[in-house]
Design a protein around this motif. Structure first.
Motif, PDB file in Angstrom:
ATOM      1  N   PRO A  15      19.440 -25.965 -21.172  1.00 20.34           N
ATOM      2  CA  PRO A  15      19.954 -24.601 -21.331  1.00 20.34           C
ATOM      3  C   PRO A  15      19.393 -23.686 -20.045  1.00 20.34           C
ATOM      4  CG  PRO A  15      18.483 -24.955 -23.101  1.00 20.34           C
ATOM      5  CD  PRO A  15      18.737 -26.388 -22.425  1.00 20.34           C
ATOM      6  N   VAL A  16      20.041 -23.064 -19.620  1.00 18.44           N
ATOM      7  CA  VAL A  16      19.497 -22.063 -18.491  1.00 18.44           C
ATOM      8  C   VAL A  16      18.559 -21.211 -19.125  1.00 18.44           C
ATOM      9  CG1 VAL A  16      20.133 -20.531 -16.739  1.00 18.44           C
ATOM     10  CG2 VAL A  16      21.783 -22.299 -17.417  1.00 18.44           C
ATOM     11  N   ARG A  17      17.278 -21.184 -18.165  1.00 17.35           N
ATOM     12  CA  ARG A  17      16.201 -20.096 -18.973  1.00 17.35           C
ATOM     13  C   ARG A  17      16.500 -18.718 -18.723  1.00 17.35           C
ATOM     14  NH1 ARG A  17      10.796 -23.336 -17.169  1.00 17.35           N
ATOM     15  NH2 ARG A  17      10.995 -24.949 -18.235  1.00 17.35           N
ATOM     16  N   PRO A  18      16.085 -17.789 -19.296  1.00 13.69           N
ATOM     17  CA  PRO A  18      16.546 -16.515 -18.984  1.00 13.69           C
ATOM     18  C   PRO A  18      15.560 -15.997 -17.850  1.00 13.69           C
ATOM     19  CG  PRO A  18      15.169 -16.714 -21.140  1.00 13.69           C
ATOM     20  CD  PRO A  18      15.610 -17.885 -20.965  1.00 13.69           C
ATOM     21  N   PRO A  19      16.043 -15.097 -16.849  1.00 13.53           N
ATOM     22  CA  PRO A  19      15.056 -14.639 -16.090  1.00 13.53           C
ATOM     23  C   PRO A  19      13.545 -13.942 -16.597  1.00 13.53           C
ATOM     24  CG  PRO A  19      17.033 -13.006 -16.083  1.00 13.53           C
ATOM     25  CD  PRO A  19      17.188 -14.174 -17.036  1.00 13.53           C
ATOM     26  N   PRO A  20      12.635 -14.130 -15.809  1.00 12.09           N
ATOM     27  CA  PRO A  20      11.329 -13.366 -16.195  1.00 12.09           C
ATOM     28  C   PRO A  20      11.746 -11.919 -16.311  1.00 12.09           C
ATOM     29  CG  PRO A  20      10.783 -14.357 -14.128  1.00 12.09           C
ATOM     30  CD  PRO A  20      12.330 -14.722 -14.454  1.00 12.09           C
ATOM     31  N   PRO A  21      11.005 -11.171 -16.999  1.00 14.47           N
ATOM     32  CA  PRO A  21      11.013  -9.514 -17.125  1.00 14.47           C
ATOM     33  C   PRO A  21      10.804  -9.057 -15.891  1.00 14.47           C
ATOM     34  CG  PRO A  21       9.614 -10.245 -18.989  1.00 14.47           C
ATOM     35  CD  PRO A  21      10.040 -11.485 -18.173  1.00 14.47           C
ATOM     36  N   ALA A  22      11.461  -8.341 -15.043  1.00 17.00           N
ATOM     37  CA  ALA A  22      11.403  -7.595 -13.965  1.00 17.00           C
ATOM     38  C   ALA A  22      10.093  -6.901 -13.861  1.00 17.00           C
ATOM     39  CB  ALA A  22      12.326  -6.735 -13.667  1.00 17.00           C
ATOM     40  N   GLY A  23       9.756  -6.135 -14.831  1.00 18.97           N
ATOM     41  CA  GLY A  23       8.687  -5.237 -15.055  1.00 18.97           C
ATOM     42  C   GLY A  23       7.337  -6.092 -14.967  1.00 18.97           C
ATOM     43  N   LYS A  24       7.227  -7.178 -15.469  1.00 14.90           N
ATOM     44  CA  LYS A  24       5.981  -7.909 -15.334  1.00 14.90           C
ATOM     45  C   LYS A  24       5.758  -8.163 -13.812  1.00 14.90           C
ATOM     46  CE  LYS A  24       3.986 -12.237 -17.079  1.00 14.90           C
ATOM     47  NZ  LYS A  24       4.338 -13.422 -17.884  1.00 14.90           N
ATOM     48  N   ASN A  25       6.646  -8.671 -12.982  1.00 13.29           N
ATOM     49  CA  ASN A  25       6.332  -8.751 -11.763  1.00 13.29           C
ATOM     50  C   ASN A  25       6.390  -7.648 -10.777  1.00 13.29           C
ATOM     51  OD1 ASN A  25       6.173 -11.608 -12.173  1.00 13.29           O
ATOM     52  ND2 ASN A  25       8.367 -11.982 -11.733  1.00 13.29           N
ATOM     53  N   LEU A  26       7.060  -6.558 -11.171  1.00 11.45           N
ATOM     54  CA  LEU A  26       7.212  -5.546 -10.344  1.00 11.45           C
ATOM     55  C   LEU A  26       6.047  -4.467 -10.701  1.00 11.45           C
ATOM     56  CD1 LEU A  26       9.389  -4.507  -8.377  1.00 11.45           C
ATOM     57  CD2 LEU A  26      10.478  -3.371 -10.262  1.00 11.45           C
ATOM     58  N   ALA A  27       5.336  -4.553 -11.914  1.00 11.47           N
ATOM     59  CA  ALA A  27       4.316  -3.455 -11.811  1.00 11.47           C
ATOM     60  C   ALA A  27       3.145  -3.706 -10.940  1.00 11.47           C
ATOM     61  CB  ALA A  27       3.985  -3.616 -13.359  1.00 11.47           C
ATOM     62  N   PRO A  28       2.799  -4.712 -10.755  1.00 10.87           N
ATOM     63  CA  PRO A  28       1.498  -4.560  -9.650  1.00 10.87           C
ATOM     64  C   PRO A  28       2.198  -4.106  -8.261  1.00 10.87           C
ATOM     65  CG  PRO A  28       1.747  -6.802 -10.591  1.00 10.87           C
ATOM     66  CD  PRO A  28       2.932  -5.895 -11.131  1.00 10.87           C
ATOM     67  N   LEU A  29       3.245  -4.362  -7.901  1.00  7.11           N
ATOM     68  CA  LEU A  29       3.819  -3.897  -6.552  1.00  7.11           C
ATOM     69  C   LEU A  29       3.936  -2.471  -6.552  1.00  7.11           C
ATOM     70  CD1 LEU A  29       5.014  -4.613  -3.861  1.00  7.11           C
ATOM     71  CD2 LEU A  29       7.096  -4.642  -5.000  1.00  7.11           C
ATOM     72  N   LEU A  30       4.635  -1.983  -7.875  1.00 10.98           N
ATOM     73  CA  LEU A  30       4.457  -0.414  -7.781  1.00 10.98           C
ATOM     74  C   LEU A  30       3.194   0.145  -7.889  1.00 10.98           C
ATOM     75  CD1 LEU A  30       7.526  -0.080 -10.112  1.00 10.98           C
ATOM     76  CD2 LEU A  30       7.577   0.300  -7.894  1.00 10.98           C
ATOM     77  N   LYS A  31       2.251  -0.401  -8.614  1.00  9.64           N
ATOM     78  CA  LYS A  31       0.951   0.299  -8.581  1.00  9.64           C
ATOM     79  C   LYS A  31       0.294   0.372  -7.362  1.00  9.64           C
ATOM     80  CE  LYS A  31      -3.335  -0.073 -11.079  1.00  9.64           C
ATOM     81  NZ  LYS A  31      -4.249  -0.707 -12.193  1.00  9.64           N
ATOM     82  N   ALA A  32       0.383  -0.690  -6.302  1.00 13.08           N
ATOM     83  CA  ALA A  32       0.152  -0.975  -5.095  1.00 13.08           C
ATOM     84  C   ALA A  32       0.629   0.197  -4.233  1.00 13.08           C
ATOM     85  CB  ALA A  32       0.167  -2.269  -4.387  1.00 13.08           C
ATOM     86  N   LEU A  33       1.914   0.371  -4.266  1.00  9.29           N
ATOM     87  CA  LEU A  33       2.616   1.318  -3.570  1.00  9.29           C
ATOM     88  C   LEU A  33       2.299   2.574  -3.797  1.00  9.29           C
ATOM     89  CD1 LEU A  33       6.417  -0.232  -3.551  1.00  9.29           C
ATOM     90  CD2 LEU A  33       4.821   0.143  -1.730  1.00  9.29           C
ATOM     91  N   GLU A  34       1.981   2.965  -5.225  1.00  7.70           N
ATOM     92  CA  GLU A  34       1.562   4.117  -5.443  1.00  7.70           C
ATOM     93  C   GLU A  34       0.241   4.745  -4.964  1.00  7.70           C
ATOM     94  OE1 GLU A  34       0.471   6.837  -9.554  1.00  7.70           O
ATOM     95  OE2 GLU A  34       2.247   5.219  -9.557  1.00  7.70           O
ATOM     96  N   GLU A  35      -0.600   3.575  -4.907  1.00  5.80           N
ATOM     97  CA  GLU A  35      -1.923   3.980  -4.550  1.00  5.80           C
ATOM     98  C   GLU A  35      -1.921   4.306  -3.060  1.00  5.80           C
ATOM     99  OE1 GLU A  35      -4.282   0.699  -5.444  1.00  5.80           O
ATOM    100  OE2 GLU A  35      -4.548   1.035  -7.451  1.00  5.80           O
ATOM    101  N   LYS A  36      -0.804   3.494  -2.213  1.00  5.45           N
ATOM    102  CA  LYS A  36      -0.803   3.835  -0.847  1.00  5.45           C
ATOM    103  C   LYS A  36      -0.084   4.913  -0.550  1.00  5.45           C
ATOM    104  CE  LYS A  36       0.492   1.046   3.402  1.00  5.45           C
ATOM    105  NZ  LYS A  36       1.025  -0.022   3.811  1.00  5.45           N
ATOM    106  N   TYR A  37       1.086   5.129  -1.080  1.00  8.52           N
ATOM    107  CA  TYR A  37       2.034   6.333  -0.809  1.00  8.52           C
ATOM    108  C   TYR A  37       1.823   7.626  -1.694  1.00  8.52           C
ATOM    109  CZ  TYR A  37       3.777   3.005   2.710  1.00  8.52           C
ATOM    110  OH  TYR A  37       3.991   2.096   3.607  1.00  8.52           O
ATOM    111  N   GLY A  38       1.334   7.548  -2.676  1.00  7.86           N
ATOM    112  CA  GLY A  38       1.451   8.615  -3.974  1.00  7.86           C
ATOM    113  C   GLY A  38       2.287   8.681  -4.510  1.00  7.86           C
ATOM    114  N   GLN A  39       2.753   9.707  -5.335  1.00  7.71           N
ATOM    115  CA  GLN A  39       3.716   9.695  -6.324  1.00  7.71           C
ATOM    116  C   GLN A  39       5.244  10.432  -5.573  1.00  7.71           C
ATOM    117  OE1 GLN A  39       2.440  11.925  -9.680  1.00  7.71           O
ATOM    118  NE2 GLN A  39       1.511  10.032 -10.603  1.00  7.71           N
ATOM    119  N   GLY A  40       4.736  11.206  -4.761  1.00  5.31           N
ATOM    120  CA  GLY A  40       5.940  11.642  -3.887  1.00  5.31           C
ATOM    121  C   GLY A  40       6.560  13.143  -4.644  1.00  5.31           C
ATOM    122  N   PRO A  41       7.551  13.271  -4.165  1.00  3.87           N
ATOM    123  CA  PRO A  41       8.234  14.671  -4.754  1.00  3.87           C
ATOM    124  C   PRO A  41       8.614  14.579  -6.500  1.00  3.87           C
ATOM    125  CG  PRO A  41       9.804  13.672  -3.452  1.00  3.87           C
ATOM    126  CD  PRO A  41       8.677  12.686  -3.264  1.00  3.87           C
TER     127      PRO A  41
END
Length: 181
Positions: A24-50
């Motif tokens: 059976p085809v495996r379901p894709p991994p949750p996007a938030g799990k892989n995306l959270a570290p990337l978003l955290k690094a971007l927020e540290e670099k660029y801030g939260q913005g408007p």
């Protein structure tokens, strides 16, 4: 061309035992799990913005200016220099914003960090959210009739002049107005 007959139940089981089926085809991994570290690094670099500013804009500039302005984006400065906050302003409020720019940047320093925004870039144009209607207070009641005013003054004539007499006059006027209307 003749059709071959369907297999019986035992023959179908034998066919299925011989052939491998696909896993059976495996379901894709949750996007938030892989995306959270990337978003955290971007927020540290660029801030939260408007987006962070829009939620607290009324606290930064006050209710009157918040109805007529909105933060659009933060433009980063070169070589680590302070950036500029681009504001969309409705009409003649731009001159008020220019005069209050030092106070606004000081408040932004408290929220975003010292030196994040060093200047304001004002763009006149329509706001994305129309300004909220101004809440009007009910009108004051009309003044007392001259006869009632004279009667109140005569009633308090024996009181010594001072704060107590003024307070009683004000109270008397309020009571008599409420009886009129």
């Amino acid at each position: 061309m003749a059709r071959r007959p369907l297999p019986t139940a035992e023959e179908a089981l034998a066919i299925l035992r011989q052939r491998r089926t696909r896993p059976p085809v495996r379901p894709p991994p949750p996007a938030g799990k892989n995306l959270a570290p990337l978003l955290k690094a971007l927020e540290e670099k660029y801030g939260q913005g408007p987006a962070a500013l829009k939620t607290r804009w009324k606290e930064i500039v006050g209710e009157t200016l918040a109805r007529r302005t909105e933060p659009v984006r933060i433009i980063k400065g070169r070589n680590g220099a302070g950036g500029a906050l681009e504001l969309r302003v409705d009409g003649p409020v731009a001159s008020l914003i220019q005069h209050q720019a030092p106070q606004i940047t000081a408040r932004l320093d408290m929220l975003l960090g010292k030196g994040t925004v060093t200047r304001l870039r004002i763009v006149q144009g329509p706001l994305s959210v129309p300004p909220a209607p101004v809440v009007t207070r009910p009108r004051r009641k009309p003044p007392l009739d001259a006869a009632l005013e004279r009667q109140l003054t005569e009633g308090l004539a024996d009181q010594p002049d001072g704060g107590l007499k003024d307070a009683l006059m004000k109270l008397g006027r309020g009571v008599l107005r409420s009886e009129q209307g």
